[in-house]
Every structure is written in C-alpha cells, then in structure tokens.
Design a protein around this motif. Structure first.
Motif, PDB file in Angstrom:
ATOM      1  N   GLY A 107      92.879 -68.448 -70.200  1.00  0.00           N
ATOM      2  CA  GLY A 107      93.368 -67.434 -71.127  1.00  0.00           C
ATOM      3  C   GLY A 107      94.558 -67.873 -71.967  1.00  0.00           C
ATOM      4  N   SER A 108      95.359 -68.819 -71.471  1.00  0.00           N
ATOM      5  CA  SER A 108      96.483 -69.366 -72.245  1.00  0.00           C
ATOM      6  C   SER A 108      96.922 -70.656 -71.564  1.00  0.00           C
ATOM      7  CB  SER A 108      97.663 -68.388 -72.289  1.00  0.00           C
ATOM      8  OG  SER A 108      98.305 -68.348 -71.032  1.00  0.00           O
ATOM      9  N   GLY A 109      97.813 -71.382 -72.227  1.00  0.00           N
ATOM     10  CA  GLY A 109      98.350 -72.587 -71.616  1.00  0.00           C
ATOM     11  C   GLY A 109      99.139 -72.253 -70.362  1.00  0.00           C
ATOM     12  N   TYR A 110      99.904 -71.181 -70.433  1.00  0.00           N
ATOM     13  CA  TYR A 110     100.708 -70.779 -69.278  1.00  0.00           C
ATOM     14  C   TYR A 110      99.786 -70.466 -68.087  1.00  0.00           C
ATOM     15  CZ  TYR A 110     104.930 -68.949 -67.029  1.00  0.00           C
ATOM     16  OH  TYR A 110     106.001 -68.767 -66.189  1.00  0.00           O
ATOM     17  N   SER A 206      98.917 -84.360 -67.251  1.00  0.00           N
ATOM     18  CA  SER A 206      99.776 -84.267 -68.441  1.00  0.00           C
ATOM     19  C   SER A 206      99.468 -82.977 -69.187  1.00  0.00           C
ATOM     20  CB  SER A 206      99.562 -85.472 -69.365  1.00  0.00           C
ATOM     21  OG  SER A 206      98.288 -85.405 -69.955  1.00  0.00           O
ATOM     22  N   ASP A 207     100.519 -82.401 -69.723  1.00  0.00           N
ATOM     23  CA  ASP A 207     100.402 -81.171 -70.521  1.00  0.00           C
ATOM     24  C   ASP A 207     100.537 -81.593 -71.981  1.00  0.00           C
ATOM     25  OD1 ASP A 207     101.068 -78.979 -72.107  1.00  0.00           O
ATOM     26  OD2 ASP A 207     102.125 -77.944 -70.493  1.00  0.00           O
ATOM     27  N   ASP A 208      99.429 -81.524 -72.705  1.00  0.00           N
ATOM     28  CA  ASP A 208      99.417 -82.030 -74.079  1.00  0.00           C
ATOM     29  C   ASP A 208      99.418 -80.891 -75.102  1.00  0.00           C
ATOM     30  OD1 ASP A 208      99.672 -84.421 -75.384  1.00  0.00           O
ATOM     31  OD2 ASP A 208      97.541 -84.583 -75.839  1.00  0.00           O
ATOM     32  N   TYR A 245      94.317 -69.532 -79.618  1.00  0.00           N
ATOM     33  CA  TYR A 245      94.966 -69.109 -78.383  1.00  0.00           C
ATOM     34  C   TYR A 245      94.118 -69.583 -77.217  1.00  0.00           C
ATOM     35  CZ  TYR A 245      98.075 -66.336 -75.494  1.00  0.00           C
ATOM     36  OH  TYR A 245      99.019 -65.950 -74.583  1.00  0.00           O
ATOM     37  N   GLY A 246      94.741 -69.782 -76.054  1.00  0.00           N
ATOM     38  CA  GLY A 246      94.001 -70.217 -74.875  1.00  0.00           C
ATOM     39  C   GLY A 246      94.500 -71.563 -74.387  1.00  0.00           C
ATOM     40  N   GLY A 247      94.207 -71.860 -73.113  1.00  0.00           N
ATOM     41  CA  GLY A 247      94.582 -73.154 -72.541  1.00  0.00           C
ATOM     42  C   GLY A 247      93.336 -73.852 -72.034  1.00  0.00           C
TER      43      GLY A 247
HETATM   44  C1  LIG Z   1     104.363 -77.928 -73.189  1.00  0.00           C
HETATM   45  C2  LIG Z   1     103.814 -76.536 -73.156  1.00  0.00           C
HETATM   46  N1  LIG Z   1     102.924 -76.210 -72.222  1.00  0.00           N
HETATM   47  C3  LIG Z   1     102.380 -74.995 -72.160  1.00  0.00           C
HETATM   48  C4  LIG Z   1     102.732 -74.017 -73.051  1.00  0.00           C
HETATM   49  C5  LIG Z   1     102.152 -72.640 -72.907  1.00  0.00           C
HETATM   50  O1  LIG Z   1     101.027 -72.524 -73.705  1.00  0.00           O
HETATM   51  P1  LIG Z   1     100.581 -71.081 -74.234  1.00  0.00           P
HETATM   52  O2  LIG Z   1     101.512 -70.726 -75.314  1.00  0.00           O
HETATM   53  O3  LIG Z   1      99.174 -71.300 -74.674  1.00  0.00           O
HETATM   54  O4  LIG Z   1     100.684 -70.154 -73.072  1.00  0.00           O
HETATM   55  C6  LIG Z   1     103.631 -74.309 -74.072  1.00  0.00           C
HETATM   56  C7  LIG Z   1     103.987 -73.322 -75.124  1.00  0.00           C
HETATM   57  O5  LIG Z   1     104.648 -72.445 -75.092  1.00  0.00           O
HETATM   58  C8  LIG Z   1     104.204 -75.589 -74.125  1.00  0.00           C
HETATM   59  O6  LIG Z   1     105.113 -75.901 -75.051  1.00  0.00           O
END
Ligand SMILES: Cc1ncc(COP(=O)(O)O)c(C=O)c1O
Length: 383
Positions: A107-110, A206-208, A245-247
């Motif tokens: 649903g998101s990066g977080y 890694s978080d890209d 949007y989304g991860g």
């Molecule tokens: C390095 C990093 N990882 C993850 C996130 C979170 O991603 P999202 O905004 O999709 O929740 C962010 C952004 O805020 C980010 O800068």
C-alpha cells in the motif's frame, strides 16, 4: 483541562519551544514544479516528483481510464478481493526493471518496510542498519523484535565489526540501508555491503525510494555503478519519481511468495486503488521509453552543486546543511520571499545539529531559475 488534552498541549508547547513544531500547510501543486502556498506562487524544490510524472498526460489518462473501468477503490485486501488485474502487470514490470524474479506491491513504501522486515527477522534475529536509514526501515526493524544495531553512515568497516561480534549469536541477519539516502542524497556502497553480507550470511535489503526512475538509467541505485549489484531484497516506493503511490519489493520467487503469505501490512491492509496502479504502470512506460528525460534530475542537481561549490550531487537530492532549526527556518523563509519553496528539514527527520534545506531537482526545473537559486544559496546562506 482533561488530562488527554493537557498531555497533548504540553507536548506541543515543548515542540514550539525547540522550533520543532510542524504544521500542515495547504499546498496546491499546479503542475510538476509550481505550487501555490500561503497566497504565494513558488517554484518547488521540495517535491519528490523528480520526473514530474504526477502531471504527465499519459499517466493521468491511464489512471482516469482505470478509475472509470474499475472504480475508485479496491474494496478489500489483495488476499480477499482487492487483487485487481492491474497488480500483476505492475509487479511484472517492476521485476523486469530490477532484474529480479518477482515483485510484490504494498500500500505504500512505509507499509512495505513495516511488513517486509518482520517476515524475515524474528526475536532471535539480527538487523545491522545504517544510522541514516529512513524512519520506516527503523519501524520495520523494531516491529521484528530482533536485535537492532546501527552502523555509522556508509561505514562498511563498522558494519563488518558489528557482524563479526554479533552474527554468531543470531539465527538470521539482515543488513539494511537506503540505496539513495533521502535527506543527504548520497548513495550506499551496495557492492561492498553485498560482499559483506555474503561473508557473514546476512541478507542485504536496500530501500531505493529515491533511486527508481532517476539513477542507474532509471533502474535504481543497484544499477548506478559500472556493474549491476544483485541486491537480493530491493525495496522501493512508487510515490517519488513514479509519481503515483504504493511500495514494492523485488526479490526471488520464494521470497515474494512468502511476503504474500506473511507480510502483515499486505495481508491485513486494503489493496491500492486501481487508478493508482494504472498510473504507476504508465509512469514506468515513460521511464523506459525516455532514458534521456529520466537522466535530467541528476544532471540538474549536478549543475547546481558545481555552481554553488558543494560536493557533486549523486542523485536529485542536494542537502544544504545549516545547523540550528531556527536558522534553517529563516533560510527557507528567505528563499520563499524570492519565489522558491525549499522546506526546512529538522530533527528528528535529521540528526540534531544538522537542520537543513533539502533541495530536490526535477526534470522540468528551468535552468535559469536553478542558476538564480544557486546564487541565493551561495551568497545568502553559505557565505
Ligand atoms: C527512503 C524512503 N523510504 C520509504 C519511504 C516511504 O515511502 P512512502 O512515502 O511510499 O510511504 C520514503 C518516503 O517518505 C523514503 O524517503
């Protein structure tokens, strides 16, 4: 006053006293670069929409078409009925771009980071994480309930020391880093971290978030060197250069299948709206079709750093380190008076004493405005 409200007010007053109170400022993004805020029209150097794809006609058209066809929301978790047909198309595309066997979208990066790490690491596990890694990687690490050790920023020797000392006492281990650091714009030494991980049976993640679309020919930070670094766990977000949007996580087929079964933020959260997924696919089309366009944000950031006399930019993100919160806010306000939006970034987003302006360059920023901003930064902030 009710004790709940008194508690909240006391916390807010303390934040005020330290110049750390934040507020939500209504911001109207007119196009990819200009915003309307507080009655002013400002050229934004504070959006992560590096390729201005939030406003790209093909991206908007794809989202509108999916909205008309499938509706506004997905209606359920992906594992129930929310897995609309666009997901498979997006996951295939992401896996292909990242040279991975498979991908899964969250649903998101977080949510991705909060979900992925606890699937891999439990109470007997070890997480060795860069001190400047994004807050949601720390959130995922804490949720895992494993032992979390921080290594100095990009210091592979320190990470090695930690693994040599602690790896033996844990069943599994993970090395965690941003690929492109979100507040500093530098890149992680992924090749060295991968070799370190292989020597200690520690998996590299890694978080890209800030790499996909803009570094490594659009494929991200593991493609930015002379040779591709086969990072086994490539996480990222669709909310920055992809303009949606989304991860996501790109990894081997069994790892992705395990995520689909066990990542709680995927299993117990509603799937993304179809229009968002369709927009992301269209954005990836643009990036693959137009590599010269995708290279522009880094090119513009590099030009800025040359003029200002800062270390050459490695990504579209350029930090202007200031120090105190009050000075960072004053610098941001000075630039706003000159027509630029450059948000002040303060602790806890960045370490104490390193409040800064975080500038982000996008494909469509006009070169003459970049030159004007560079002059102001050089003469009125850094002098
Ligand atoms: C390095 C990093 N990882 C993850 C996130 C979170 O991603 P999202 O905004 O999709 O929740 C962010 C952004 O805020 C980010 O800068």
């Amino acid at each position: 006053m009710h004790s709940l409200d008194a508690f909240a007010q006391e916390k807010l007053d303390a934040l005020d006293g330290r110049h750390l109170r934040r507020s939500l400022t209504e911001t109207l993004r007119e196009d990819g670069i200009w915003v309307a805020r507080d009655g002013r029209r400002l050229l934004s150097f504070s959006c992560n929409d590096y390729l201005n794809l939030t406003q790209h006609p093909a991206v908007k058209a794809a989202a509108a078409e999916a909205l008309a066809k499938y509706g506004a929301g997905s209606g359920a978790s992906r594992l129930v009925t929310g897995n609309h047909p666009l997901y498979a198309a997006l996951e295939d595309r992401l896996a292909r771009i990242k040279h991975a066997e498979a991908a899964v979208v969250f649903g998101s990066g977080y949510l991705a980071n909060a979900g992925i790490i606890p699937v891999l690491i439990g109470t007997d596990g070890l997480i060795v994480i860069d001190e400047l890694a994004h807050a949601c990687l720390y959130a995922g690490a804490q949720l895992s309930r494993g032992k979390v050790l921080t290594f100095r920023h990009n210091d592979v020797a320190h990470a090695r020391e930690l693994l040599e000392t602690y790896r033996g006492a844990h069943d599994r281990a993970l090395i965690v880093t941003d690929g492109v650091f979100s507040m500093d714009g530098d890149l992680a030494p992924l090749d060295e971290l991968l070799a370190l991980g292989e020597a200690h049976d520690a998996w590299l993640m890694s978080d890209d978030a800030h790499g996909l679309g803009v570094v490594g020919g659009g494929r991200g930070s593991s493609f930015s060197g002379n040779t591709h670094v086969p990072v086994p766990l490539q996480m990222g977000t669709l909310s920055k250069a992809i303009g949606a949007y989304g991860g996501y996580l790109c990894a081997s087929a069994p790892v992705i299948e395990l995520m689909r079964n066990r990542a709680r933020t995927l299993v117990y959260s509603t799937g993304l709206p179809p229009a968002i997924v369709a927009g992301a696919i269209a954005a990836l089309d643009v990036i693959e079709r137009e590599p010269d366009y995708a290279a522009l944000p880094v090119k513009k950031a590099k030009a800025f750093t040359h003029v200002v006399g800062l270390p050459e930019a490695e990504s579209p993100i350029v930090p202007i380190l200031i120090g105190t919160e009050a000075d960072a806010l004053a610098a941001s306000e000075m630039l706003a008076k000159e027509g630029f939006l450059a948000a002040a970034i303060r602790p806890p987003t960045v370490p104490a004493g390193t409040a800064r302006l975080r500038l982000t360059f996008t494909a469509q920023h006009p070169d003459d405005e970049i030159a004007r901003l560079a002059g102001l930064v050089r003469e009125r902030i850094l002098s």
